[in-house]
Each structure stands twice: as C-alpha cells, then as structure tokens.
Design an enzyme around this catalytic site. Sequence first.
Site, PDB file in Angstrom:
ATOM      1  N   LYS A  92       0.837  -1.601   0.185  1.00 46.81           N
ATOM      2  CA  LYS A  92      -0.340   0.210   0.045  1.00 46.81           C
ATOM      3  C   LYS A  92       0.657   1.041   0.046  1.00 46.81           C
ATOM      4  O   LYS A  92       2.122   1.428   0.749  1.00 46.81           O
ATOM      5  CB  LYS A  92      -0.433   0.160   1.543  1.00 46.81           C
ATOM      6  CG  LYS A  92      -1.854   0.660   1.258  1.00 46.81           C
ATOM      7  CD  LYS A  92      -2.582   0.887   2.441  1.00 46.81           C
ATOM      8  CE  LYS A  92      -4.174   2.346   2.715  1.00 46.81           C
ATOM      9  NZ  LYS A  92      -4.865   1.854   3.544  1.00 46.81           N
ATOM     10  N   SER A 167      -9.233   1.914   3.781  1.00 43.25           N
ATOM     11  CA  SER A 167      -8.355   2.969   2.294  1.00 43.25           C
ATOM     12  C   SER A 167      -7.864   1.903   1.300  1.00 43.25           C
ATOM     13  O   SER A 167      -6.195   2.400   0.627  1.00 43.25           O
ATOM     14  CB  SER A 167      -7.735   4.049   3.167  1.00 43.25           C
ATOM     15  OG  SER A 167      -6.941   3.348   4.233  1.00 43.25           O
ATOM     16  N   SER A 191      -9.495  -0.124   7.000  1.00 38.47           N
ATOM     17  CA  SER A 191      -9.367   0.551   5.882  1.00 38.47           C
ATOM     18  C   SER A 191      -8.357  -1.415   5.423  1.00 38.47           C
ATOM     19  O   SER A 191      -8.351  -1.344   4.082  1.00 38.47           O
ATOM     20  CB  SER A 191      -8.008   1.025   6.102  1.00 38.47           C
ATOM     21  OG  SER A 191      -8.960   2.132   6.272  1.00 38.47           O
TER      22      SER A 191
END
Length: 473
Positions: A92, A167, A191
Amino acid sequence: MAMVDADERVRPEDEVLSLPARSVLAAFKAGTLSPAEYMAALIARIEDREPRVCALYDFRPDDAMKAARASEARWVKGAPIGPLDGMPVSIKDNIAMKGDPVTTGTAAADMTPAAEDAPLTARLREDGAIFYAKTTCPDFGMLSSGLSSLHHLSRNPWDLTQNPGGSSAGAAAAGAAGYGPLHIGTDIGGSIRLPAGWTGLIGYKPSQGRVPVYPYYPGRCAGPLTPTVDDALLLMETISRPDWRDATSLPPQDLDWNVPPASVRSMKIGLMLDAGCGLPVDGEIRTAVLAAARRFEDAGAEIIPVDGILTRQMLDGLDDFWRARFWAQMETYTPERRAKILPFILDWAAGAKDLPATRAASGFDQMLAIRQATAQVFQGLDLIISPVNPVVSFPAEWAGPTNDPSLPFEHIAFTVPWNMGDNPACSINCGFSVSGMPIGLQIIGPRFADLRVLSVTKAFEGWTGGIPNWPKP
C-alpha cells in the site's frame, strides 16, 4: 459484471495466477515453474486489466522481471534467500519503501524518498519478496474509497461502476482482479476489512502490535488482503516478526501461523447484527450473516445475540479527534500545498478549524471508551461475528457510502471498535447480493487471539468452499 466462464478455455497465465502462494513457491522449489515465468504472467495480466481497474501506483515491470530472473537463478542453485524468494507482493502507498516517496495518496505529499523500509517492508524484503508496485489509497488513507487527489480512481473488479472501498482500495482491487495472491494494506478504522468485504477477499487486521508498524498510532495496524486464508497466514509468518521501531509491538513470539481449521464445537460466539449506531444494515447483508451464523451453529457453536457497542457519542467523538489531528497537520501547509488535497478530505478536516480543545480532548476520551466497551463485550465469549459493511456497494466516484464530509464514518461502526480495542478481526466472503457483489462476514476475537480468529476463519472457508471464480474486469 464479468465472471470467469467455466466453459471458457483457460489461458496459461490464468492457470498459473490462480495458484495459492504456497503452491507457487513449491513449484519454484521443484523447478516446474520459475519466478520469471510467474512474473511474466502477472505482468501480462496487469497490462491487460489495469487500465480499467487502476489499482496500482508506480508499477515497475522491468525492475520486477530483473528481480524475478535473479530469484530464478537462486532457486536453480537451491539457494533461495528466504521463504518468499521470487514471490510478488504489492504494498500500500502509505507504507514506506526505501528510496520511494510515501505519498499517502495525496497530491499534497512531501515527495522526499523514504530513507528506510517500514518494518513489514523490511521483513518481506529479507524473505525474498518482489515489490512490483505499490497500491493506491485515498488522501491520507482517510476514506473508505478509491478516490484520491494523486492516483487514478481505483474501481471494484466485480463491477467497475462500483467502489472497492478503502482506504486499502488498490490492494483490494488488485487482489480481486487477480494480480497475484499477496497484498498488504493498513487499517485504523476498517481500511483492510471494509474493502475486503466489498471485493470478496480475506482481509485480516491483527491484534495491535502483532505486525510492527512505523509510524505507529493508536489503532493503526497492517495486514494481508488475499484470496484465501492460507495466503494470509503465509504473509503473517513474515510480517509479524519484531521490529524495535514500533513501541506498541508485542513481545516476540514463536507462533505457528500454519494453523489447521479450528473446531468451533462448544465455542460461545456472539452475533452482532446492529453496531449500535451508523448506517442501517442492508437486508441482503443481514440475511447472509444470519446464514453464516447458522453454519457456526450447525458445527456445534453456541450463538449468542449481542448488542452493538458503539454509541453516537463515541463515533462523533472519534470524528472530532481525527478531524482535529489532521487539521493540525494541514494548517502547517502553505495555501498552495493545502489546495492540492482532495476537497472532500480538506472540507472534512477543516471542520475542526474552530473546534474547542476541550471537545477534541473529549473525542480522545471516546476512543478510550470504545476500548473499554470492546473488553466488556468479550466477557464470556470466544468470538464475535458481524457484518463487515452495512451496505452492499456504492458508486466508484463517491468518497464513501454517505458521500458526505459531515457524516464520514457512518459505515465503519462494525469495524472501528476493534481498532480501538486492539482486537484481531478478519473479513471473509459469506455470500453475494442479487446484484452480484460480495458480502463480508467479520470474525473478531479477544485481544491477542490471532491464531484463533484465523483458524476459525479457515474453518468457515472450508464450509463455504471460498470463491471459486473471481471477476475478469
């Protein structure tokens, strides 16, 4: 929605990329598949699907192939540098990788390259993983969406008009689109689990400190997003190793992450169908979670209905504190830099401009109140199950299910308590809506019961068979 047709001729890369990670690594060892062959198949798939999915940031196929050829040479010599040698892993965007800027998904980012790897990046590198790309996230990782001022809009591979959640938007989109089995996300309010629920993946948020993170923060965790539980367990073997930089990390433990499916006979499992506040649960989700509860009951567990633990005061207090924290950061930016932030996020944080300090402090106290509630609800219970998401899906272009910066956290009421309580929690698919979208079941354990949560999740995966056919966007 495009699904794999059982009658369609399987292309070689489809067969190769459908393998779980342990099978790929076993093939590397046996010499029946090389890291370079696997990487070539992965690159071909990404180049085919990524223009529509937009899961990746800084895709680096040439560097990845060079690393795969080096790994291939090591396997030929019988000298891999670690258990993941040659295995592609996506990271990420808000996780540091030495030499790359940590943009956290915003055009307002400081683009200075990171001086060192984050803890889990370092562990993966030590074990031979190949970083072929980073995955997208929204500005500052503060949306359950693929919307970003820096990245292309990530979309849900099950239906490209819909949102993958966030996210860890890009990680979930990449996992569901078949970009290999191993992806890493972060989670401070849901997330990892929220996008996993909306894309059908296993999304695991470990106990706080189980996977070292840096910079650390209350509730902030990192963990796997993968097609199967075993893929997640493989990643946990590596990323849970200690790192002194995380002052919240747990003492090193020699845990055996290769757990078998657990027996749930005689377990007391709480069933939470109402989070206490936030968005109401869609009927299709409620039906799917009730069906999942019956599976546990059929396997010998005692299902005990439990009330939601999140109150309006708790959720609003969390909103106040997080707004204040981010506005304090944004106030230090020049007007020109601040103008680059995604307007939704800027409007949300700017709500703290005139927030009294006493109210921000009270918001922090509500984080502690949530923590206390999570400890209390587990008295007498082995696990809790609940929905992951309250809604089936929402449009790709939206910032979240409400699309309203004054109501940003209405959809995280089932997930955020377990961040504040340090609890391990996992998302696993438990069905599909009539529109064809995945529905996530959340399995939550007491603090530090990571192996229990994952072994029970593995049992549930065995009962359902997992997802046999992933989308072909």
